[in-house]
Write a protein that holds these residues in place. Structure first.
Motif, PDB file in Angstrom:
ATOM      1  N   MET A  30      -7.088  46.674  23.028  1.00 35.63           N
ATOM      2  CA  MET A  30      -6.657  47.551  24.092  1.00 35.63           C
ATOM      3  C   MET A  30      -6.434  46.751  25.380  1.00 35.63           C
ATOM      4  O   MET A  30      -5.558  47.070  26.154  1.00 35.63           O
ATOM      5  N   ARG A  31      -7.243  45.741  25.558  1.00 32.74           N
ATOM      6  CA  ARG A  31      -7.132  44.925  26.759  1.00 32.74           C
ATOM      7  C   ARG A  31      -5.798  44.180  26.803  1.00 32.74           C
ATOM      8  O   ARG A  31      -5.163  44.092  27.855  1.00 32.74           O
ATOM      9  N   ILE A  32      -5.359  43.662  25.656  1.00 29.33           N
ATOM     10  CA  ILE A  32      -4.087  42.944  25.577  1.00 29.33           C
ATOM     11  C   ILE A  32      -2.935  43.891  25.882  1.00 29.33           C
ATOM     12  O   ILE A  32      -1.998  43.553  26.609  1.00 29.33           O
ATOM     13  N   PHE A  33      -3.013  45.104  25.322  1.00 26.42           N
ATOM     14  CA  PHE A  33      -1.965  46.099  25.559  1.00 26.42           C
ATOM     15  C   PHE A  33      -1.868  46.456  27.042  1.00 26.42           C
ATOM     16  O   PHE A  33      -0.763  46.572  27.588  1.00 26.42           O
ATOM     17  N   ALA A  75      13.335  43.851  32.339  1.00 26.42           N
ATOM     18  CA  ALA A  75      11.916  44.096  32.617  1.00 26.42           C
ATOM     19  C   ALA A  75      11.040  43.547  31.499  1.00 26.42           C
ATOM     20  O   ALA A  75       9.993  42.951  31.758  1.00 26.42           O
ATOM     21  N   LEU A  76      11.456  43.723  30.255  1.00 31.43           N
ATOM     22  CA  LEU A  76      10.690  43.203  29.130  1.00 31.43           C
ATOM     23  C   LEU A  76      10.688  41.678  29.128  1.00 31.43           C
ATOM     24  O   LEU A  76       9.659  41.044  28.850  1.00 31.43           O
ATOM     25  N   LEU A  77      11.810  41.081  29.464  1.00 28.43           N
ATOM     26  CA  LEU A  77      11.887  39.618  29.528  1.00 28.43           C
ATOM     27  C   LEU A  77      10.986  39.068  30.635  1.00 28.43           C
ATOM     28  O   LEU A  77      10.220  38.121  30.410  1.00 28.43           O
ATOM     29  N   LEU A  78      11.057  39.665  31.816  1.00 25.44           N
ATOM     30  CA  LEU A  78      10.194  39.221  32.910  1.00 25.44           C
ATOM     31  C   LEU A  78       8.726  39.481  32.605  1.00 25.44           C
ATOM     32  O   LEU A  78       7.865  38.639  32.884  1.00 25.44           O
ATOM     33  N   GLY A  79       8.427  40.644  32.023  1.00 23.44           N
ATOM     34  CA  GLY A  79       7.043  40.976  31.678  1.00 23.44           C
ATOM     35  C   GLY A  79       6.474  40.025  30.650  1.00 23.44           C
ATOM     36  O   GLY A  79       5.312  39.621  30.738  1.00 23.44           O
ATOM     37  N   SER A  80       7.275  39.644  29.673  1.00 30.94           N
ATOM     38  CA  SER A  80       6.816  38.682  28.668  1.00 30.94           C
ATOM     39  C   SER A  80       6.537  37.326  29.306  1.00 30.94           C
ATOM     40  O   SER A  80       5.559  36.657  28.967  1.00 30.94           O
ATOM     41  N   ARG A  96      -2.809  44.631  29.645  1.00 29.29           N
ATOM     42  CA  ARG A  96      -2.291  43.479  30.387  1.00 29.29           C
ATOM     43  C   ARG A  96      -0.791  43.350  30.221  1.00 29.29           C
ATOM     44  O   ARG A  96      -0.060  43.138  31.189  1.00 29.29           O
ATOM     45  N   PHE A  97      -0.322  43.486  28.970  1.00 33.51           N
ATOM     46  CA  PHE A  97       1.106  43.376  28.717  1.00 33.51           C
ATOM     47  C   PHE A  97       1.867  44.527  29.386  1.00 33.51           C
ATOM     48  O   PHE A  97       2.956  44.324  29.928  1.00 33.51           O
ATOM     49  N   SER A  98       1.302  45.728  29.376  1.00 41.27           N
ATOM     50  CA  SER A  98       1.950  46.873  30.032  1.00 41.27           C
ATOM     51  C   SER A  98       2.067  46.654  31.532  1.00 41.27           C
ATOM     52  O   SER A  98       3.102  46.968  32.136  1.00 41.27           O
ATOM     53  N   TRP A 151       0.411  34.044  32.838  1.00 44.77           N
ATOM     54  CA  TRP A 151      -0.903  34.364  33.359  1.00 44.77           C
ATOM     55  C   TRP A 151      -2.010  34.340  32.314  1.00 44.77           C
ATOM     56  O   TRP A 151      -3.162  34.027  32.615  1.00 44.77           O
ATOM     57  N   TYR A 152      -1.690  34.691  31.064  1.00 41.67           N
ATOM     58  CA  TYR A 152      -2.766  34.887  30.093  1.00 41.67           C
ATOM     59  C   TYR A 152      -2.760  33.933  28.911  1.00 41.67           C
ATOM     60  O   TYR A 152      -3.686  33.926  28.130  1.00 41.67           O
ATOM     61  N   HIS A 153      -1.711  33.153  28.746  1.00 41.98           N
ATOM     62  CA  HIS A 153      -1.659  32.276  27.580  1.00 41.98           C
ATOM     63  C   HIS A 153      -1.541  30.802  27.933  1.00 41.98           C
ATOM     64  O   HIS A 153      -1.168  30.007  27.101  1.00 41.98           O
ATOM     65  N   ARG A 154      -1.812  30.434  29.140  1.00 42.64           N
ATOM     66  CA  ARG A 154      -1.753  29.017  29.502  1.00 42.64           C
ATOM     67  C   ARG A 154      -3.126  28.445  29.573  1.00 42.64           C
ATOM     68  O   ARG A 154      -4.092  29.031  29.763  1.00 42.64           O
TER      69      ARG A 154
END
Length: 100
Positions: A1-4, A86-91, A6-8, A97-100
């Protein structure tokens, strides 16, 4: 749920930035770039307008023969293009922020 969540939130930030980009392009009168952005939403718009029932689209928009109406087509193209941006920028934000 946390990943969802953050991605949202990253996608929401991407949507806000894409709207600001659209407003900035309108203020700068760069309608050629807006037209190019709208062209990127054409395939998804065609898919939506051709798969959804015509009666549903007519009731939704209040326009007779909505899938063939140029105004409805243009609006769905712009919405699809802004959603893709928006999806491209959000990805990108999520990765940065979260995968580096």
């Amino acid at each position: 749920m946390r990943i969802f969540m953050r991605f949202s939130l990253c996608c929401f930030l991407g949507a806000v930035l894409s709207l600001f980009l659209l407003i900035g392009l309108m203020f700068l009168r760069r309608f050629d770039l807006i037209g190019g952005l709208t062209l990127t939403g054409t395939p998804l718009s065609w898919l939506v307008l051709s798969t959804l029932p015509a009666d549903f689209l007519s009731n939704l928009t209040g326009v007779a023969n909505a899938p063939n109406n140029p105004s409805v087509q243009s609006f769905t193209q712009l919405c699809a293009a802004l959603g893709q941006l928006a999806l491209l920028l959000g990805s990108g934000f999520y990765y940065f922020w979260y995968h580096r």
